[in-house]
Design a protein around this motif. Structure first.
Motif, short mmCIF file in Angstrom:
data_model
loop_
_atom_site.label_atom_id
_atom_site.label_comp_id
_atom_site.label_asym_id
_atom_site.label_seq_id
_atom_site.Cartn_x
_atom_site.Cartn_y
_atom_site.Cartn_z
N LEU A 65 0.83 -1.21 0.00
CA LEU A 65 0.00 0.00 0.00
C LEU A 65 0.86 1.25 0.00
O LEU A 65 0.65 2.18 -0.81
N TYR B 277 -7.48 -1.82 1.57
CA TYR B 277 -6.33 -1.08 1.04
C TYR B 277 -6.54 -0.64 -0.42
O TYR B 277 -6.26 0.52 -0.76
N PRO B 278 -7.03 -1.52 -1.31
CA PRO B 278 -7.32 -1.05 -2.68
C PRO B 278 -8.35 0.08 -2.72
O PRO B 278 -8.24 0.99 -3.56
N TRP C 111 -1.58 3.77 -14.20
CA TRP C 111 -1.16 2.90 -13.10
C TRP C 111 -0.09 1.90 -13.53
O TRP C 111 0.88 1.68 -12.81
#
Length: 311
Positions: free
Chosen positions: A213, A275-276, A291
Motif C-alpha cells: 500500500l 487497502y485497494p 497505473w
C-alpha cells in the motif's frame, strides 16, 4: 519521476544501500539474538518484554525504543545531505518542495478511519477490551507519541520507500522490482515482533500488504508525503487507542485488548479489500492515472533524466 530523483547526488548507486543493509543486518542480529534468548530462558518474547517493561516502566521503555529511530533518521539525513549530496527534498518527493498538506491530509484521513474502526471493534465486542484510560498517564503518552513516533515511522519510510526504492529502481531500471522487493523487506523487518510469535506467520500478510500500500502510494503520487502521513497516523493512533500485553507497542492506551490473539481470514479482508479502496479514493482526490506505467514501468537512465530536465 520520484525514483529518478535519486540521480541528484554525487556518489554511485551503492550509496543507497549502505544504511538500509546495515539496518537490516542489525534486524537479523536482533531476530536471532531474541530467539536464542527465548530458548535459553525458556520464555516467550511476550514474557521477556513484560519483565523489561516491569523493570523500566511502560513510558521509559517506549521512549528508549523510539529514540533509536531518532538516531536512525538523523543518520539518513546526514548521509544523504553531506555524503551523497542529494537534497532531502529529492529524497522525499519529485515536487519542487515537500507537500506538507499531503502529509497532513493523509494523517487526518487515516487517523479518522483508525479511530472509527477501533471504536467499532470495542462497541461490537466489548468483552474483548478493558477500559484503561488514566489521564495522568495518557496526557504524557500523547505528548511523547506526537513527538517521537514520527521519527520512527519517517525512518522506516525514508529507508524503504526512500533510499531502497530509489536505489533499486536506478539499479534495475524498473519500478516493479523496488515496489515488490521493498514491500517484502518491510514485512520481513517485522519478523522479530512479538505479534509474529503470537499470531503466526500469517500476520506477515498485514505487514507486506501495508508495504505494498505504502509503495503504491509513493509511486503513484511520485513522493513519500502520503506514506509519511499514513504511517505516522497508524502508529500514533494504535499507541493511543488500543494496545495489549503481546504487541511490540505497549502503552497506557485508552483500551487494553484482552481477547485471545488470532489472525485469520476476517483480519485479511481489510487488507485485501480495504487497502485497494483507499488507493482508489486517493486516485480520485489526486487524479492519478497510468497505473501500469507508474507501478511496473521502466525507470529512465541518468542520461535520459538529465536530457529531460534540460529540455
Amino acid at each position: 519521476m520520484y525514483i529518478e530523483q535519486g540521480y541528484k547526488g554525487n556518489l554511485g548507486v551503492w550509496n543507497f544501500f549502505l544504511i538500509p543493509v546495515g539496518f537490516m543486518l542489525f534486524m537479523v542480529f536482533n531476530y536471532f539474538s531474541t530467539q536464542m534468548l527465548v530458548e535459553e530462558q525458556g520464555q516467550s518474547v511476550e514474557e521477556i518484554m513484560a519483565q523489561m517493561i516491569e523493570m523500566m516502566g511502560k513510558m521509559p521503555f517506549l521512549i528508549v525504543n523510539l529514540l533509536t529511530f531518532v538516531v536512525g533518521l538523523v543518520s539518513i539525513f546526514v548521509w544523504v545531505k553531506y555524503i551523497h549530496q542529494q537534497s532531502i527534498t529529492s529524497l522525499t518527493t519529485s515536487r519542487k518542495k515537500i507537500d506538507w498538506k499531503r502529509i497532513g491530509f493523509m494523517f487526518l484521513f487515516w487517523a479518522t478511519i483508525s479511530v472509527a474502526t477501533m471504536l467499532l471493534s470495542v462497541y461490537s465486542a466489548p468483552e474483548n477490551f478493558e477500559y484503561n484510560l488514566n489521564w495522568s498517564k495518557f496526557i504524557p503518552l500523547v505528548v511523547v507519541s506526537f513527538l517521537l513516533f514520527p521519527f520512527q515511522t519517517s525512518f522506516e519510510e525514508y529507508l524503504f520507500r526512500g533510499q531502497l526504492l530509489q536505489g533499486l529502481g536506478i539499479l534495475t531500471k524498473t519500478r516493479w522490482v523496488p515496489f515488490i522487493l521493498t514491500s517484502v523487506l518491510f514485512g520481513v523487518m517485522h519478523a522479530a515482533n512479538p505479534e509474529v510469535e503470537k499470531l503466526g506467520m500469517e500476520v506477515m500478510v498485514f505487514y507486506i500488504g501495508t508495504g505494498l500500500l505504502l509503495g503504491a502510494m509513493t509511486l503513484m503520487d511520485e513522493g513519500l508525503e502520503l506514506a509519511l502521513g499514513f504511517h505516522a497516523a497508524n502508529n500514533i493512533i494504535a499507541a493511543l487507542m488500543v494496545t495489549s500485553t503481546w504487541t511490540a507497542i505497549q502503552t497506557d492506551s485508552v483500551f487494553l485488548d484482552v481477547s485471545q490473539p488470532s489472525f485469520g481470514l476476517a483480519d485479511m479482508l481489510p487488507i485485501v479489500i480495504g487497502y485497494p479502496i483507499i488507493l482508489l479514493i486517493l486516485a480520485k482526490i489526486y487524479k492519478w492515472s497510468n497505473w501500469k506505467e507508474k507501478l511496473f514501468g521502466k525507470v529512465l537512465s541518468k542520461e535520459e533524466f538529465d536530457n529531460l530536465n534540460a529540455s
